[in-house]
Design a protein around this motif. Structure first.
Motif, PDB file in Angstrom:
ATOM      1  N   ALA A  54       9.061  -2.398   8.543  1.00 29.51           N
ATOM      2  CA  ALA A  54       8.409  -3.655   9.344  1.00 29.51           C
ATOM      3  C   ALA A  54       8.453  -4.974   8.696  1.00 29.51           C
ATOM      4  O   ALA A  54       8.576  -6.014   9.531  1.00 29.51           O
ATOM      5  CB  ALA A  54       6.881  -3.210   9.850  1.00 29.51           C
ATOM      6  N   TRP A  55       8.057  -4.995   7.621  1.00 37.46           N
ATOM      7  CA  TRP A  55       7.987  -6.449   6.860  1.00 37.46           C
ATOM      8  C   TRP A  55       9.245  -7.097   6.613  1.00 37.46           C
ATOM      9  O   TRP A  55       9.409  -8.228   6.653  1.00 37.46           O
ATOM     10  CB  TRP A  55       7.361  -6.035   5.469  1.00 37.46           C
ATOM     11  N   GLU A  56      10.544  -6.188   6.686  1.00 37.94           N
ATOM     12  CA  GLU A  56      11.736  -7.055   6.643  1.00 37.94           C
ATOM     13  C   GLU A  56      12.018  -7.997   7.911  1.00 37.94           C
ATOM     14  O   GLU A  56      12.580  -8.718   7.949  1.00 37.94           O
ATOM     15  CB  GLU A  56      12.840  -6.056   6.335  1.00 37.94           C
ATOM     16  N   VAL A  57      11.582  -7.104   8.988  1.00 46.57           N
ATOM     17  CA  VAL A  57      11.549  -7.790  10.252  1.00 46.57           C
ATOM     18  C   VAL A  57      10.770  -8.915  10.503  1.00 46.57           C
ATOM     19  O   VAL A  57      10.891 -10.133  10.949  1.00 46.57           O
ATOM     20  CB  VAL A  57      11.373  -6.901  11.469  1.00 46.57           C
ATOM     21  N   ALA A  58       9.402  -8.841   9.747  1.00 46.94           N
ATOM     22  CA  ALA A  58       8.636  -9.870   9.885  1.00 46.94           C
ATOM     23  C   ALA A  58       8.983 -11.028   8.991  1.00 46.94           C
ATOM     24  O   ALA A  58       8.987 -12.336   9.313  1.00 46.94           O
ATOM     25  CB  ALA A  58       7.344  -9.468   9.176  1.00 46.94           C
ATOM     26  N   LEU A  61       0.693  -1.282   0.060  1.00 46.05           N
ATOM     27  CA  LEU A  61      -0.079   0.107  -0.014  1.00 46.05           C
ATOM     28  C   LEU A  61       0.756   1.433   0.100  1.00 46.05           C
ATOM     29  O   LEU A  61       0.454   2.300  -0.421  1.00 46.05           O
ATOM     30  CB  LEU A  61      -0.893  -0.012   1.181  1.00 46.05           C
ATOM     31  N   PHE A  62       2.063   1.051   0.492  1.00 46.42           N
ATOM     32  CA  PHE A  62       2.926   2.140   0.624  1.00 46.42           C
ATOM     33  C   PHE A  62       4.299   1.858   0.172  1.00 46.42           C
ATOM     34  O   PHE A  62       4.707   0.620   0.550  1.00 46.42           O
ATOM     35  CB  PHE A  62       3.164   2.738   1.872  1.00 46.42           C
ATOM     36  N   ASN A  63       5.367   2.611  -0.511  1.00 50.53           N
ATOM     37  CA  ASN A  63       6.537   2.045  -1.090  1.00 50.53           C
ATOM     38  C   ASN A  63       7.646   2.868  -0.051  1.00 50.53           C
ATOM     39  O   ASN A  63       8.620   2.361  -0.294  1.00 50.53           O
ATOM     40  CB  ASN A  63       6.650   2.712  -2.570  1.00 50.53           C
ATOM     41  N   SER A  64       7.264   3.614   0.716  1.00 51.69           N
ATOM     42  CA  SER A  64       8.355   4.410   1.405  1.00 51.69           C
ATOM     43  C   SER A  64       8.690   3.192   2.820  1.00 51.69           C
ATOM     44  O   SER A  64       7.847   2.639   3.175  1.00 51.69           O
ATOM     45  CB  SER A  64       7.881   5.431   2.120  1.00 51.69           C
ATOM     46  N   ARG A 106      -4.301   6.590  10.462  1.00 51.08           N
ATOM     47  CA  ARG A 106      -3.928   6.440   9.262  1.00 51.08           C
ATOM     48  C   ARG A 106      -2.672   5.207   9.260  1.00 51.08           C
ATOM     49  O   ARG A 106      -1.891   5.485  10.069  1.00 51.08           O
ATOM     50  CB  ARG A 106      -3.558   7.373   8.437  1.00 51.08           C
ATOM     51  N   LEU A 107      -2.858   4.228   8.336  1.00 47.94           N
ATOM     52  CA  LEU A 107      -1.771   3.398   8.310  1.00 47.94           C
ATOM     53  C   LEU A 107      -0.620   4.099   7.508  1.00 47.94           C
ATOM     54  O   LEU A 107      -0.951   4.602   6.255  1.00 47.94           O
ATOM     55  CB  LEU A 107      -1.978   1.990   7.556  1.00 47.94           C
ATOM     56  N   VAL A 108       0.560   4.254   7.892  1.00 47.45           N
ATOM     57  CA  VAL A 108       1.629   4.825   7.359  1.00 47.45           C
ATOM     58  C   VAL A 108       2.280   3.929   6.127  1.00 47.45           C
ATOM     59  O   VAL A 108       2.964   4.196   5.257  1.00 47.45           O
ATOM     60  CB  VAL A 108       2.606   5.739   7.987  1.00 47.45           C
ATOM     61  N   ASN A 109       2.106   2.585   6.596  1.00 52.87           N
ATOM     62  CA  ASN A 109       2.945   1.548   5.767  1.00 52.87           C
ATOM     63  C   ASN A 109       2.073   0.271   6.117  1.00 52.87           C
ATOM     64  O   ASN A 109       1.557   0.090   7.031  1.00 52.87           O
ATOM     65  CB  ASN A 109       4.451   1.319   6.249  1.00 52.87           C
ATOM     66  N   ALA A 110       1.929  -0.584   4.885  1.00 58.55           N
ATOM     67  CA  ALA A 110       1.048  -1.790   5.176  1.00 58.55           C
ATOM     68  C   ALA A 110       1.580  -2.917   3.896  1.00 58.55           C
ATOM     69  O   ALA A 110       1.896  -2.449   3.052  1.00 58.55           O
ATOM     70  CB  ALA A 110      -0.108  -1.393   4.755  1.00 58.55           C
ATOM     71  N   TRP A 111       1.835  -3.931   4.516  1.00 60.57           N
ATOM     72  CA  TRP A 111       2.277  -5.217   3.756  1.00 60.57           C
ATOM     73  C   TRP A 111       1.307  -6.558   3.955  1.00 60.57           C
ATOM     74  O   TRP A 111       0.704  -6.646   4.843  1.00 60.57           O
ATOM     75  CB  TRP A 111       3.726  -5.509   3.879  1.00 60.57           C
ATOM     76  N   GLY A 112       0.938  -7.153   2.745  1.00 58.65           N
ATOM     77  CA  GLY A 112       0.325  -8.280   2.648  1.00 58.65           C
ATOM     78  C   GLY A 112       0.926  -9.723   2.504  1.00 58.65           C
ATOM     79  O   GLY A 112       2.349  -9.510   2.307  1.00 58.65           O
ATOM     80  N   TYR A 157      -0.115 -10.208   7.680  1.00 59.24           N
ATOM     81  CA  TYR A 157      -0.105  -8.923   7.256  1.00 59.24           C
ATOM     82  C   TYR A 157       0.596  -8.049   8.028  1.00 59.24           C
ATOM     83  O   TYR A 157       0.721  -8.342   9.523  1.00 59.24           O
ATOM     84  CB  TYR A 157      -1.680  -8.418   7.216  1.00 59.24           C
ATOM     85  N   VAL A 158       1.307  -6.861   7.855  1.00 58.51           N
ATOM     86  CA  VAL A 158       2.044  -6.120   8.564  1.00 58.51           C
ATOM     87  C   VAL A 158       1.496  -4.675   8.319  1.00 58.51           C
ATOM     88  O   VAL A 158       1.570  -4.330   7.194  1.00 58.51           O
ATOM     89  CB  VAL A 158       3.757  -6.477   8.564  1.00 58.51           C
ATOM     90  N   ALA A 159       1.435  -3.774   9.251  1.00 54.84           N
ATOM     91  CA  ALA A 159       1.367  -2.421   9.033  1.00 54.84           C
ATOM     92  C   ALA A 159       1.750  -1.513  10.166  1.00 54.84           C
ATOM     93  O   ALA A 159       2.228  -2.128  11.378  1.00 54.84           O
ATOM     94  CB  ALA A 159      -0.357  -2.169   8.924  1.00 54.84           C
TER      95      ALA A 159
END
Length: 148
Positions: free
Chosen positions: A30-34, A4-7, A130-136, A50-52
């Motif tokens: 966050a997703w790299e740590v996940a 949802l976000f690229n930053s 607001r979600l500032v970052n999100a990954w599925g 999912y991570v956000a």
């Protein structure tokens, strides 16, 4: 789901599990740590689906222990290092990527499609962040991909 976000965002230290701490910096997301060996999920047989993150929280939807494709847990980890909250999901709409968890009179709704976290308090007040970052799942990869 596409990102949802690229930053990549700066995340302060926060609690993982009972006693470990994880630090993010501007070059980590966050997703790299996940994807690493660190896990926010309640046990070793569960994985992040999912991570956000909001300004104040890192948020995770983790799988069931016996089915790593089935969403089961909502985890909210405050970035200030205070105690993380782990709640079994009470409802979810995987197609629209909306996850709901009830904790007593508090309701947490993590809505990836609208990029927001809503918290309903016992007095009826609703806080929306607001979600500032999100990954599925597609961004995070499968467990087998993580192990390779």
């Amino acid at each position: 789901m596409k990102s949802l976000f690229n930053s990549k965002a700066l995340i302060s230290p926060f609690l993982i599990g009972a006693a470990s701490f994880c630090y993010f910096n501007s070059s980590a997301a966050a997703w790299e740590v996940a994807q690493s060996e660190a896990s926010f999920c309640p046990n070793a047989n569960s994985q992040e689906l999912y991570v956000a993150e909001t300004r104040d929280y890192a948020l995770f939807i983790c799988s069931a222990e016996n089915n790593r494709q089935l969403p089961k847990y909502y985890i909210g980890a405050p970035k200030d290092g205070s105690r993380q909250l782990t709640i079994t999901l009470s409802n979810y709409d995987r197609e629209n990527e909306i996850f709901v968890a009830n904790n007593g009179e508090y309701t947490y709704t993590l809505d990836f499609s609208r990029r927001r976290l809503m918290v309903r308090f016992p007095n009826g007040r609703v806080r929306t962040d607001r979600l500032v970052n999100a990954w599925g799942p597609e961004d995070l990869g499968s467990q087998s991909a993580r192990e390779n």
